[in-house]
Design a protein around this motif. Structure first.
Motif, PDB file in Angstrom:
ATOM      1  N   THR A 216      -3.306   9.061   7.300  1.00  0.00           N
ATOM      2  CA  THR A 216      -3.621   7.638   7.305  1.00  0.00           C
ATOM      3  C   THR A 216      -4.398   7.247   6.050  1.00  0.00           C
ATOM      4  OG1 THR A 216      -3.699   7.618   9.727  1.00  0.00           O
ATOM      5  CG2 THR A 216      -4.766   5.781   8.589  1.00  0.00           C
ATOM      6  N   SER A 217      -5.314   8.105   5.612  1.00  0.00           N
ATOM      7  CA  SER A 217      -6.104   7.825   4.414  1.00  0.00           C
ATOM      8  C   SER A 217      -5.226   7.801   3.173  1.00  0.00           C
ATOM      9  CB  SER A 217      -7.213   8.880   4.260  1.00  0.00           C
ATOM     10  OG  SER A 217      -8.114   8.798   5.339  1.00  0.00           O
ATOM     11  N   PHE A 218      -4.250   8.695   3.118  1.00  0.00           N
ATOM     12  CA  PHE A 218      -3.298   8.702   2.002  1.00  0.00           C
ATOM     13  C   PHE A 218      -2.544   7.369   1.949  1.00  0.00           C
ATOM     14  CE2 PHE A 218       0.945   9.488   0.301  1.00  0.00           C
ATOM     15  CZ  PHE A 218       0.655  10.109  -0.908  1.00  0.00           C
ATOM     16  N   CYS A 219      -2.064   6.923   3.088  1.00  0.00           N
ATOM     17  CA  CYS A 219      -1.334   5.648   3.150  1.00  0.00           C
ATOM     18  C   CYS A 219      -2.248   4.473   2.812  1.00  0.00           C
ATOM     19  CB  CYS A 219      -0.736   5.450   4.545  1.00  0.00           C
ATOM     20  SG  CYS A 219       0.511   6.677   5.002  1.00  0.00           S
ATOM     21  N   PHE A 220      -3.470   4.503   3.324  1.00  0.00           N
ATOM     22  CA  PHE A 220      -4.436   3.428   3.086  1.00  0.00           C
ATOM     23  C   PHE A 220      -4.762   3.296   1.603  1.00  0.00           C
ATOM     24  CE2 PHE A 220      -8.839   2.070   2.522  1.00  0.00           C
ATOM     25  CZ  PHE A 220      -8.878   0.882   3.246  1.00  0.00           C
ATOM     26  N   SER A 221      -5.000   4.407   0.940  1.00  0.00           N
ATOM     27  CA  SER A 221      -5.379   4.353  -0.477  1.00  0.00           C
ATOM     28  C   SER A 221      -4.240   3.820  -1.343  1.00  0.00           C
ATOM     29  CB  SER A 221      -5.830   5.733  -0.962  1.00  0.00           C
ATOM     30  OG  SER A 221      -4.824   6.705  -0.773  1.00  0.00           O
ATOM     31  N   PHE A 222      -3.006   4.252  -1.074  1.00  0.00           N
ATOM     32  CA  PHE A 222      -1.878   3.769  -1.873  1.00  0.00           C
ATOM     33  C   PHE A 222      -1.484   2.340  -1.503  1.00  0.00           C
ATOM     34  CE2 PHE A 222      -1.407   8.121  -3.188  1.00  0.00           C
ATOM     35  CZ  PHE A 222      -0.884   7.995  -4.473  1.00  0.00           C
ATOM     36  N   PHE A 223      -1.920   1.875  -0.356  1.00  0.00           N
ATOM     37  CA  PHE A 223      -1.718   0.484   0.038  1.00  0.00           C
ATOM     38  C   PHE A 223      -2.412  -0.458  -0.948  1.00  0.00           C
ATOM     39  CE2 PHE A 223      -3.083  -3.231   2.598  1.00  0.00           C
ATOM     40  CZ  PHE A 223      -1.862  -3.665   3.072  1.00  0.00           C
ATOM     41  N   HIS A 224      -3.456   0.034  -1.624  1.00  0.00           N
ATOM     42  CA  HIS A 224      -4.226  -0.781  -2.561  1.00  0.00           C
ATOM     43  C   HIS A 224      -3.767  -0.605  -4.009  1.00  0.00           C
ATOM     44  CE1 HIS A 224      -6.818  -0.748   1.001  1.00  0.00           C
ATOM     45  NE2 HIS A 224      -7.347  -1.852   0.530  1.00  0.00           N
ATOM     46  N   TYR A 225      -2.644   0.099  -4.203  1.00  0.00           N
ATOM     47  CA  TYR A 225      -2.099   0.251  -5.556  1.00  0.00           C
ATOM     48  C   TYR A 225      -1.579  -1.090  -6.067  1.00  0.00           C
ATOM     49  CZ  TYR A 225       1.209   1.336  -9.274  1.00  0.00           C
ATOM     50  OH  TYR A 225       1.889   1.350 -10.450  1.00  0.00           O
ATOM     51  N   SER A 226      -1.810  -1.354  -7.343  1.00  0.00           N
ATOM     52  CA  SER A 226      -1.262  -2.554  -7.977  1.00  0.00           C
ATOM     53  C   SER A 226      -0.959  -2.247  -9.440  1.00  0.00           C
ATOM     54  CB  SER A 226      -2.262  -3.717  -7.890  1.00  0.00           C
ATOM     55  OG  SER A 226      -1.776  -4.838  -8.603  1.00  0.00           O
ATOM     56  N   PRO A 227       0.251  -2.591  -9.925  1.00  0.00           N
ATOM     57  CA  PRO A 227       0.591  -2.330 -11.331  1.00  0.00           C
ATOM     58  C   PRO A 227      -0.385  -2.973 -12.307  1.00  0.00           C
ATOM     59  CG  PRO A 227       2.542  -2.946 -10.079  1.00  0.00           C
ATOM     60  CD  PRO A 227       1.371  -3.196  -9.188  1.00  0.00           C
ATOM     61  N   GLU A 228      -0.953  -4.143 -11.931  1.00  0.00           N
ATOM     62  CA  GLU A 228      -1.873  -4.851 -12.828  1.00  0.00           C
ATOM     63  C   GLU A 228      -3.151  -4.062 -13.084  1.00  0.00           C
ATOM     64  OE1 GLU A 228      -0.409  -6.130 -10.239  1.00  0.00           O
ATOM     65  OE2 GLU A 228       0.689  -7.937 -10.849  1.00  0.00           O
ATOM     66  N   GLN A 229      -3.461  -3.099 -12.229  1.00  0.00           N
ATOM     67  CA  GLN A 229      -4.689  -2.326 -12.382  1.00  0.00           C
ATOM     68  C   GLN A 229      -4.537  -1.155 -13.346  1.00  0.00           C
ATOM     69  OE1 GLN A 229      -6.242  -3.330  -7.834  1.00  0.00           O
ATOM     70  NE2 GLN A 229      -5.307  -1.368  -8.268  1.00  0.00           N
ATOM     71  N   GLY A 230      -3.299  -0.863 -13.739  1.00  0.00           N
ATOM     72  CA  GLY A 230      -3.065   0.177 -14.727  1.00  0.00           C
ATOM     73  C   GLY A 230      -3.642   1.526 -14.329  1.00  0.00           C
ATOM     74  N   LEU A 231      -4.269   2.213 -15.304  1.00  0.00           N
ATOM     75  CA  LEU A 231      -4.841   3.527 -15.047  1.00  0.00           C
ATOM     76  C   LEU A 231      -6.002   3.470 -14.057  1.00  0.00           C
ATOM     77  CD1 LEU A 231      -4.858   5.137 -18.621  1.00  0.00           C
ATOM     78  CD2 LEU A 231      -3.485   5.843 -16.653  1.00  0.00           C
ATOM     79  N   ALA A 232      -6.585   2.290 -13.895  1.00  0.00           N
ATOM     80  CA  ALA A 232      -7.680   2.151 -12.933  1.00  0.00           C
ATOM     81  C   ALA A 232      -7.219   2.466 -11.519  1.00  0.00           C
ATOM     82  CB  ALA A 232      -8.258   0.738 -12.990  1.00  0.00           C
ATOM     83  N   ASN A 233      -5.902   2.420 -11.274  1.00  0.00           N
ATOM     84  CA  ASN A 233      -5.375   2.783  -9.960  1.00  0.00           C
ATOM     85  C   ASN A 233      -5.795   4.196  -9.569  1.00  0.00           C
ATOM     86  OD1 ASN A 233      -3.606   0.712  -8.648  1.00  0.00           O
ATOM     87  ND2 ASN A 233      -2.600   0.750 -10.638  1.00  0.00           N
ATOM     88  N   ILE A 234      -5.920   5.076 -10.553  1.00  0.00           N
ATOM     89  CA  ILE A 234      -6.240   6.478 -10.250  1.00  0.00           C
ATOM     90  C   ILE A 234      -7.605   6.576  -9.592  1.00  0.00           C
ATOM     91  CG2 ILE A 234      -6.662   8.754 -11.246  1.00  0.00           C
ATOM     92  CD1 ILE A 234      -4.603   8.066 -13.404  1.00  0.00           C
ATOM     93  N   SER A 235      -8.622   5.997 -10.219  1.00  0.00           N
ATOM     94  CA  SER A 235      -9.972   6.068  -9.658  1.00  0.00           C
ATOM     95  C   SER A 235     -10.092   5.263  -8.368  1.00  0.00           C
ATOM     96  CB  SER A 235     -11.010   5.596 -10.678  1.00  0.00           C
ATOM     97  OG  SER A 235     -10.693   4.314 -11.166  1.00  0.00           O
ATOM     98  N   ILE A 236      -9.397   4.134  -8.293  1.00  0.00           N
ATOM     99  CA  ILE A 236      -9.440   3.295  -7.097  1.00  0.00           C
ATOM    100  C   ILE A 236      -8.816   4.032  -5.912  1.00  0.00           C
ATOM    101  CG2 ILE A 236      -8.531   1.194  -6.025  1.00  0.00           C
ATOM    102  CD1 ILE A 236      -8.750  -0.123  -8.828  1.00  0.00           C
ATOM    103  N   ILE A 237      -7.643   4.618  -6.128  1.00  0.00           N
ATOM    104  CA  ILE A 237      -6.932   5.302  -5.047  1.00  0.00           C
ATOM    105  C   ILE A 237      -7.701   6.526  -4.568  1.00  0.00           C
ATOM    106  CG2 ILE A 237      -4.882   6.702  -4.551  1.00  0.00           C
ATOM    107  CD1 ILE A 237      -3.263   4.647  -6.180  1.00  0.00           C
ATOM    108  N   ILE A 238      -8.247   7.313  -5.505  1.00  0.00           N
ATOM    109  CA  ILE A 238      -8.984   8.524  -5.121  1.00  0.00           C
ATOM    110  C   ILE A 238     -10.233   8.162  -4.319  1.00  0.00           C
ATOM    111  CG2 ILE A 238     -10.297  10.495  -5.984  1.00  0.00           C
ATOM    112  CD1 ILE A 238      -8.364  10.605  -8.347  1.00  0.00           C
ATOM    113  N   SER A 239     -10.998   7.183  -4.809  1.00  0.00           N
ATOM    114  CA  SER A 239     -12.236   6.814  -4.115  1.00  0.00           C
ATOM    115  C   SER A 239     -11.940   6.145  -2.775  1.00  0.00           C
ATOM    116  CB  SER A 239     -13.094   5.897  -4.991  1.00  0.00           C
ATOM    117  OG  SER A 239     -12.367   4.773  -5.447  1.00  0.00           O
TER     118      SER A 239
END
Length: 286
Positions: A216-239
């Motif tokens: 569920t956490s894996f799905c939740f974190s990738f639910f917040h992915y956005s192309p506009e965030q660029g490389l920042a997606n990495i830190s956002i998704i992990i945290s």
């Protein structure tokens, strides 16, 4: 860069101390993880997520069309605040109606395990969970940002979309109020109902609580992915994955959906205050 690394390591030491103390106090005990099974099926969870995406795909454009027909500019931060707020209200309403239409056995158990009967203890545990999780989530976010700066030589990572939008409302109290309500109340209520209430509950009955929390956490974190965030997606998704593990753990530990909703709300509220008063230092996801 050396000062940045020292700051990251300092937060890491605080996180390590808090986690160690919490472990010694029995915070991470799974003895209360009971066999919490009820007749939830895959289509129960699928309909909940479908309700969310139907509002996003159809309700949001209809609202935008309404604003446009009223002669309002959709690029206005004010109209965007109202659109986000009303869309969140529509999603919450749809989910609420759907949950109330479920068979009583599903609705009752999804919201609360039979042995959990104290909302005050739910909120108390949520506050403790925030105290334990916040330093770790911030450390992971800061460490990932530092590594991205170092490895990819990126001078500035873009803010999370929610953070970027929130900052644009700071000068107008009404728009700030609408956005804060959306972030602190609506988002935790909607997301915890979808991910913890439906998805985690469904996975739990097949794979057990620990696997359910991780998936569920894996799905939740990738639910917040956005192309506009660029490389920042990495830190956002992990945290967000780390935060989501605490949310899932809180749900299982307390046996109440009120507990992760409260934890999610606390986390977002503190980050909003951090952004408003401290400019987002230390940086954390919403």
């Amino acid at each position: 860069m050396m000062l940045d690394l020292i700051g990251v390591l300092a937060i890491g030491l605080i996180a390590a101390f808090v986690l160690s103390y919490a472990a010694k106090r029995g915070f991470f005990s799974t003895s209360s993880f009971q066999t919490w099974l009820f007749p939830i099926r895959w289509y129960h969870a699928a309909i909940a997520f479908a309700a969310y995406f139907i509002v996003i795909l159809f309700g949001l454009p209809l609202l935008a069309l309404f604003f446009k027909n009223q002669g309002n500019s959709l690029s206005s931060i004010g109209n965007a605040s109202w659109l986000n707020f009303l869309t969140s209200c529509m999603i919450a309403l749809c989910l609420g109606i759907y949950v109330l239409c479920l068979p009583k056995g599903i609705f009752k158990n999804l919201w609360r395990r039979s042995d959990s009967n104290s909302y005050s203890q739910d909120f108390r545990f949520a506050m403790i969970a925030w105290l334990v999780s916040f330093p770790l989530v911030i450390f992971i976010n800061q460490l990932a940002d530092y590594l991205l700066h170092t490895l990819f030589q990126v001078p500035i990572l873009p803010d999370q979309l929610a953070v970027r939008f929130l900052k644009m409302t700071f000068q107008t109290p009404l728009y700030l109020f609408l956005t804060v309500i959306t972030i602190v109340i609506a988002a935790p209520l909607i997301e915890e109902t979808m991910f913890r209430g439906f998805l985690q509950s469904f996975i739990r009955q097949h794979l057990g609580p620990k696997s359910a929390i991780c998936i569920t956490s894996f799905c939740f974190s990738f639910f917040h992915y956005s192309p506009e965030q660029g490389l920042a997606n990495i830190s956002i998704i992990i945290s967000l994955f780390i935060l989501s593990c605490f949310l899932g753990f809180t749900y299982e530990r307390r046996g109440s959906l009120a507990a992760p909703i409260a934890l999610h709300g606390f986390f977002n509220a503190i980050n909003v205050l951090n952004l408003y008063f401290l400019g987002g230092f230390p940086k954390g996801p919403l």
